[in-house]
Design an enzyme around this catalytic site. Structure first.
Site, PDB file in Angstrom:
ATOM      1  N   SER A   1      -7.245 -49.694 -15.298  1.00 11.06           N
ATOM      2  CA  SER A   1      -8.406 -48.818 -15.069  1.00 11.06           C
ATOM      3  C   SER A   1      -8.111 -47.408 -15.533  1.00 11.06           C
ATOM      4  O   SER A   1      -7.071 -46.847 -15.195  1.00 11.06           O
ATOM      5  CB  SER A   1      -8.729 -48.739 -13.568  1.00 11.06           C
TER       6      SER A   1
ATOM      7  N   ASP B   1      -1.428 -61.709  -7.483  1.00  9.47           N
ATOM      8  CA  ASP B   1      -1.031 -60.446  -8.105  1.00  9.47           C
ATOM      9  C   ASP B   1       0.059 -59.796  -7.244  1.00  9.47           C
ATOM     10  O   ASP B   1      -0.105 -59.666  -6.026  1.00  9.47           O
ATOM     11  CB  ASP B   1      -2.281 -59.551  -8.177  1.00  9.47           C
ATOM     12  N   HIS B   2       1.165 -59.404  -7.846  1.00 13.31           N
ATOM     13  CA  HIS B   2       2.273 -58.730  -7.145  1.00 13.31           C
ATOM     14  C   HIS B   2       2.755 -59.496  -5.912  1.00 13.31           C
ATOM     15  O   HIS B   2       2.910 -58.907  -4.831  1.00 13.31           O
ATOM     16  CB  HIS B   2       1.885 -57.302  -6.723  1.00 13.31           C
TER      17      HIS B   2
ATOM     18  N   HIS C   1      -1.010 -47.661 -11.423  1.00  7.21           N
ATOM     19  CA  HIS C   1      -2.141 -48.244 -10.673  1.00  7.21           C
ATOM     20  C   HIS C   1      -3.040 -47.127 -10.143  1.00  7.21           C
ATOM     21  O   HIS C   1      -2.559 -46.048  -9.813  1.00  7.21           O
ATOM     22  CB  HIS C   1      -1.629 -49.024  -9.452  1.00  7.21           C
TER      23      HIS C   1
HETATM   24  P1  13P Z   1      -5.925 -50.678 -11.436  1.00  6.58           P
HETATM   25  O1  13P Z   1      -6.332 -50.667 -10.003  1.00  6.58           O
HETATM   26  O2  13P Z   1      -5.364 -49.362 -11.852  1.00  6.58           O
HETATM   27  O3  13P Z   1      -6.987 -51.164 -12.328  1.00  6.58           O
HETATM   28  O4  13P Z   1      -4.700 -51.695 -11.564  1.00  6.58           O
HETATM   29  C1  13P Z   1      -4.885 -53.023 -11.256  1.00  6.58           C
HETATM   30  C2  13P Z   1      -3.597 -53.757 -11.305  1.00  6.58           C
HETATM   31  O5  13P Z   1      -2.741 -53.492 -12.115  1.00  6.58           O
HETATM   32  C3  13P Z   1      -3.402 -54.846 -10.353  1.00  6.58           C
HETATM   33  O6  13P Z   1      -2.107 -55.329 -10.386  1.00  6.58           O
END
Ligand code: 13P
Length: 288
Positions: A211, A84-85, A177
């Site tokens: 979230s 992720d990222h 996020h």
């Molecule tokens: P949240 O922490 O807001 O659920 O986002 C998760 C996310 O986008 C991880 O890349």
């Protein structure tokens, strides 16, 4: 074994449902995400940020942990292991370490450089059968110390990145996020429509910051073309709340209640429930 996210994303885009992508932070988190997916009979993406992978002991450990748990837990639903990222270096490291899916986040780079690196990684991933997610327009909020301003993606830039041959595209549409601030105006469906107009109906789009967005709003995004929804903070919140309840009720002081296998159990169980709930909201229950 983990699988590329490509097929599950194509099926989700065609079928009009979303795949949950859940961030892991430790062993219990990983077990709860896998258990939730199996119980919901849903394909999912298990993902880790660069920071969380470092916390857990490195990329190789994460690959081994996820693959070993798939075996030992008897998981039969499709599971993709996704970075992720990732920056450019992390993307290359994870391709070699055995991840089955990669996000290259070049959104903080000059656009031409994002384009060039995305194109190069798209070719490498294609050759190796690994799925690739790219990003246009920084997602708001804070992730691993990187603070984005919540800008909306430019549809022409989305088209250019999509043409690099990526499997899925993260594009800012007002999502953030972490916990959404009071008075957050909601997702920009006008921007989502404009992006889909440019990139076409086939490309799976990714909603970061999953979230805390009202369920109906997420479902509207899925209906329009969002096929991967990232969830991290809500699992963290529910884990913390259940652990707090356990300690405040004095259960850690009863018998061997301080044993981490007992102490972490309520939070872990709550994560399983949250994973199943989210999968249901996204519409992917029984899509394995
Ligand atoms: P949240 O922490 O807001 O659920 O986002 C998760 C996310 O986008 C991880 O890349």
């Amino acid at each position: 074994m983990t699988v590329s996210a490509r097929d599950m994303m194509i099926a989700a885009r065609k079928g009009g449902y979303g795949i949950g992508a859940f961030n892991i932070n430790n062993l219990e988190w990983t077990q709860s995400v896998l258990k939730g997916a199996q119980e919901a009979n849903a394909p999912i993406i298990v993902q880790t940020s660069m920071g969380a992978a470092k916390y857990m002991g490195g990329y190789k450990l994460v690959v081994d942990m996820v693959n070993d748990l798939i075996d030992s837990m008897g998981i039969t639903v499709p599971i993709a292991l996704h970075l992720d990222h990732g920056n450019y270096e992390a993307a290359k490291t994870c391709i070699d370490a055995g991840f089955s899916s990669i996000m290259f986040d070049g959104s903080s780079l000059p656009f031409e450089e994002n384009l060039e690196k995305t194109r190069e990684l798209a070719q490498i991933c294609k050759d190796r059968g690994i799925s690739l997610e790219a990003e246009v327009g920084a997602i708001g909020g804070e992730e691993d110390g990187v603070v984005g301003m919540g800008e909306c993606a430019d549809p022409d830039e989305c088209k250019a990145i999509a043409d690099c041959g990526v499997d899925m595209l993260a594009c800012g549409i007002g999502n953030i996020h972490g916990v959404y601030p009071e008075g957050w105006p909601g997702l920009r469906f006008d921007v989502l429509d404009a992006i889909i107009d440019k990139v076409g109906e086939d490309l799976p789009l990714v909603l970061h910051g999953g979230s805390g967005i009202p369920d109906a709003m997420v479902q509207e995004a899925v209906r329009k073309g969002v096929s991967k929804i990232n969830v991290n903070t809500e699992l963290q919140l529910v884990f913390a709340a259940k652990t707090r309840e356990y300690i405040e009720a004095g259960k850690d002081k009863e018998g061997k209640g301080f044993d981490p296998r007992k102490l972490l159990a309520p939070g872990t169980a709550a994560c399983v429930d949250m994973v199943k709930y989210k999968i249901d909201v996204f519409g992917s229950t029984n899509k394995a």
